[in-house]
Design an enzyme around this catalytic site. Structure first.
Site, PDB file in Angstrom:
ATOM      1  N   LYS A   1       0.850  -1.204   0.000  1.00 42.32           N
ATOM      2  CA  LYS A   1       0.000   0.000   0.000  1.00 42.32           C
ATOM      3  C   LYS A   1       0.876   1.241   0.000  1.00 42.32           C
ATOM      4  CE  LYS A   1       0.499   1.680   4.388  1.00 42.32           C
ATOM      5  NZ  LYS A   1       1.431   2.510   4.792  1.00 42.32           N
TER       6      LYS A   1
ATOM      7  N   PRO B   1       9.490  -4.776  -0.049  1.00 45.83           N
ATOM      8  CA  PRO B   1      10.582  -4.528   0.897  1.00 45.83           C
ATOM      9  C   PRO B   1      10.068  -4.492   2.339  1.00 45.83           C
ATOM     10  CG  PRO B   1      10.551  -2.854  -0.840  1.00 45.83           C
ATOM     11  CD  PRO B   1       9.337  -3.707  -1.047  1.00 45.83           C
ATOM     12  N   VAL B   2      10.880  -5.041   3.253  1.00 50.74           N
ATOM     13  CA  VAL B   2      10.461  -5.152   4.661  1.00 50.74           C
ATOM     14  C   VAL B   2      10.783  -3.856   5.415  1.00 50.74           C
ATOM     15  CG1 VAL B   2      10.825  -6.464   6.795  1.00 50.74           C
ATOM     16  CG2 VAL B   2      10.813  -7.647   4.598  1.00 50.74           C
ATOM     17  N   ALA B   3       9.898  -3.489   6.358  1.00 54.30           N
ATOM     18  CA  ALA B   3      10.049  -2.271   7.185  1.00 54.30           C
ATOM     19  C   ALA B   3      10.279  -1.042   6.309  1.00 54.30           C
ATOM     20  CB  ALA B   3      11.184  -2.432   8.195  1.00 54.30           C
ATOM     21  N   ALA B   4       9.409  -0.878   5.334  1.00 52.72           N
ATOM     22  CA  ALA B   4       9.600   0.159   4.317  1.00 52.72           C
ATOM     23  C   ALA B   4       8.489   1.203   4.297  1.00 52.72           C
ATOM     24  CB  ALA B   4       9.691  -0.501   2.939  1.00 52.72           C
TER      25      ALA B   4
ATOM     26  N   LEU C   1       5.400   0.242   3.531  1.00 51.49           N
ATOM     27  CA  LEU C   1       4.515  -0.257   2.472  1.00 51.49           C
ATOM     28  C   LEU C   1       3.546  -1.324   2.997  1.00 51.49           C
ATOM     29  CD1 LEU C   1       7.219  -0.524  -0.360  1.00 51.49           C
ATOM     30  CD2 LEU C   1       5.481   1.252  -0.094  1.00 51.49           C
TER      31      LEU C   1
ATOM     32  N   GLY D   1       3.958  -6.548   6.017  1.00 50.04           N
ATOM     33  CA  GLY D   1       3.526  -7.513   7.032  1.00 50.04           C
ATOM     34  C   GLY D   1       2.014  -7.514   7.200  1.00 50.04           C
ATOM     35  N   SER D   2       1.421  -6.312   7.210  1.00 47.18           N
ATOM     36  CA  SER D   2      -0.038  -6.204   7.366  1.00 47.18           C
ATOM     37  C   SER D   2      -0.752  -6.829   6.167  1.00 47.18           C
ATOM     38  CB  SER D   2      -0.462  -4.732   7.472  1.00 47.18           C
ATOM     39  OG  SER D   2       0.192  -4.117   8.539  1.00 47.18           O
ATOM     40  N   SER D   3      -0.198  -6.628   4.988  1.00 46.69           N
ATOM     41  CA  SER D   3      -0.827  -7.182   3.790  1.00 46.69           C
ATOM     42  C   SER D   3      -0.750  -8.711   3.794  1.00 46.69           C
ATOM     43  CB  SER D   3      -0.162  -6.599   2.527  1.00 46.69           C
ATOM     44  OG  SER D   3      -0.957  -6.861   1.407  1.00 46.69           O
TER      45      SER D   3
ATOM     46  N   ASP E   1      -3.057  -1.600  10.299  1.00 48.33           N
ATOM     47  CA  ASP E   1      -3.235  -1.491   8.848  1.00 48.33           C
ATOM     48  C   ASP E   1      -3.873  -2.740   8.224  1.00 48.33           C
ATOM     49  OD1 ASP E   1      -2.212   1.042   8.673  1.00 48.33           O
ATOM     50  OD2 ASP E   1      -0.196   0.416   8.083  1.00 48.33           O
TER      51      ASP E   1
HETATM   52  P1  ATP Z   1       3.742  -0.393   8.142  1.00 40.17           P
HETATM   53  O1  ATP Z   1       3.771   0.444   6.910  1.00 40.17           O
HETATM   54  O2  ATP Z   1       2.430  -1.098   8.396  1.00 40.17           O
HETATM   55  O3  ATP Z   1       4.288   0.295   9.377  1.00 40.17           O
HETATM   56  P2  ATP Z   1       6.131  -1.604   7.211  1.00 40.17           P
HETATM   57  O4  ATP Z   1       5.926  -1.755   5.757  1.00 40.17           O
HETATM   58  O5  ATP Z   1       6.916  -0.391   7.642  1.00 40.17           O
HETATM   59  O6  ATP Z   1       4.743  -1.618   7.921  1.00 40.17           O
HETATM   60  P3  ATP Z   1       6.693  -4.401   7.475  1.00 40.17           P
HETATM   61  O7  ATP Z   1       7.273  -4.757   6.150  1.00 40.17           O
HETATM   62  O8  ATP Z   1       5.313  -4.853   7.745  1.00 40.17           O
HETATM   63  O9  ATP Z   1       6.855  -2.854   7.796  1.00 40.17           O
HETATM   64  O10 ATP Z   1       7.712  -4.992   8.579  1.00 40.17           O
HETATM   65  C1  ATP Z   1       7.808  -4.511   9.895  1.00 40.17           C
HETATM   66  C2  ATP Z   1       8.339  -5.640  10.799  1.00 40.17           C
HETATM   67  O11 ATP Z   1       7.351  -6.646  10.891  1.00 40.17           O
HETATM   68  C3  ATP Z   1       9.580  -6.316  10.253  1.00 40.17           C
HETATM   69  O12 ATP Z   1      10.696  -5.868  10.959  1.00 40.17           O
HETATM   70  C4  ATP Z   1       9.357  -7.807  10.429  1.00 40.17           C
HETATM   71  O13 ATP Z   1      10.249  -8.370  11.356  1.00 40.17           O
HETATM   72  C5  ATP Z   1       7.949  -7.947  10.979  1.00 40.17           C
HETATM   73  N1  ATP Z   1       7.097  -8.879  10.200  1.00 40.17           N
HETATM   74  C6  ATP Z   1       6.210  -9.716  10.715  1.00 40.17           C
HETATM   75  N2  ATP Z   1       5.580 -10.406   9.766  1.00 40.17           N
HETATM   76  C7  ATP Z   1       6.062 -10.000   8.592  1.00 40.17           C
HETATM   77  C8  ATP Z   1       5.771 -10.339   7.243  1.00 40.17           C
HETATM   78  N3  ATP Z   1       4.879 -11.276   6.926  1.00 40.17           N
HETATM   79  N4  ATP Z   1       6.446  -9.674   6.297  1.00 40.17           N
HETATM   80  C9  ATP Z   1       7.336  -8.719   6.629  1.00 40.17           C
HETATM   81  N5  ATP Z   1       7.660  -8.374   7.879  1.00 40.17           N
HETATM   82  C10 ATP Z   1       7.024  -8.998   8.860  1.00 40.17           C
END
Ligand code: ATP
Length: 289
Positions: A10, A94-97, A99, A102-104, A136
């Site tokens: 998102k 990308p993780v913790a980005a 986007l 994790g919520s998706s 989210d």
């Molecule tokens: P938001 O925009 O909702 O704050 P984000 O995009 O910044 O989320 P995520 O990619 O959801 O962050 O990742 C945040 C943390 O969640 C990561 O450090 C990871 O360890 C944890 N996590 C738990 N489940 C997942 C998953 N299925 N995919 C990615 N990260 C996950």
């Protein structure tokens, strides 16, 4: 038997924080939509009573810290499911980005397991359950465009924004969502025109959408992360019509109407940003290809 679900990333077209509530959560108002960058989740029925998560991405936990695992656990407990599931996550977001990857994934788990375990729940019931997993997740259950209020769990669906291309660039340094909210000063915030953005979306007014992109969390993340500011400036210089940081960051996105211009921005950014993507804006639920 197995089920396949896409979990799209998102982006925030607006993100506003209204006040801090007595329960310490922030009351937010955000307009979010989806882009064509998605994790793919596969769900396999297990006869044994357990949840197994498999992912090749080293940043994705495979235990109860994984939001898809937590969503599965919630359904199992709430509906006393005595069989299990193996969840394979092909991570593309990308993780913790900023986007909501994790919520998706959690939302895709709710949709997928609703089918696999034949629970017969509506999207709105799944969204309510999702809010117990994360703020989210309710939005991600609908997989569309929406105004999210409250902690993010009160969802009002909107039509898809006008078609355009989205260039995403993720700076190297990650950002902690919690610390961004903790550092936010609520006084003197320049708030987004949320109602104006809703009208622009409803009228399919691309320029109106561009003009109203705004995220109050930039006031925290930008001063602390010069790379985010730099990427924003470069995206504008290379021809993006409008540029904004998504969520708490650090990912920055730029909107353009022509694919060739999106490619030009992509090529120009690649020199100093490793993770750049050109994707379509989706904004409404897509069937699997
Ligand atoms: P938001 O925009 O909702 O704050 P984000 O995009 O910044 O989320 P995520 O990619 O959801 O962050 O990742 C945040 C943390 O969640 C990561 O450090 C990871 O360890 C944890 N996590 C738990 N489940 C997942 C998953 N299925 N995919 C990615 N990260 C996950």
């Amino acid at each position: 038997m197995y089920i396949l679900e896409k979990a799209p990333a998102k982006i925030n077209l607006t993100l506003d924080v209204l006040y801090k509530r007595p329960d310490h959560y922030h009351e937010v108002e955000m307009i979010m939509t989806t882009v064509d960058l998605a994790d793919r989740l596969e769900f396999f029925l297990l006869k044994e009573d357990r949840i197994e998560v498999v992912s090749e991405n080293r940043f994705v936990p495979n235990d109860e810290r994984n939001l898809a695992y937590r969503a599965a656990m919630l359904l199992k407990e709430r509906f006393q499911i005595k069989i299990g599931v193996k969840i394979k996550i092909d991570k593309q977001i990308p993780v913790a980005a900023g986007l909501a990857g994790g919520s998706s994934d959690a939302a895709a788990a709710l949709r997928g397991l609703n089918k696999l375990w034949k629970l017969g729940l509506s999207l709105s019931e799944l969204a309510t359950l999702g809010s117990e997993v994360g703020s989210d997740v309710s939005f991600c259950v609908y997989d569309s465009t929406a105004l999210a209020k409250g902690r993010g769990e009160n969802i009002l669906e909107l039509p898809a924004p006008p078609h355009c291309w989205v260039v995403l660039a993720k700076p190297v340094q990650g950002v902690s969502t919690q610390s961004v909210y903790q550092s936010l000063h609520l006084d003197n915030l320049d708030h987004p025109d949320t109602q104006g953005m809703i009208q622009a979306i409803k009228q399919s007014d691309y320029q109106g959408v561009c003009k109203r992109l705004k995220n109050v969390l930039e006031t925290v993340t930008l001063p602390k992360n010069p790379e985010v500011e730099l990427i924003k400036a470069q995206m504008k210089r290379f021809g993006a019509d409008a540029v904004l940081m998504s969520g708490s960051g650090p990912t920055v996105f730029g909107l353009v109407q022509q694919e060739s211009r999106a490619d030009h921005i992509y090529n120009s950014l690649r020199g100093f940003c490793e993770e750049v993507y050109v994707v379509r804006l989706l904004g409404s639920h897509q069937t699997l290809d």
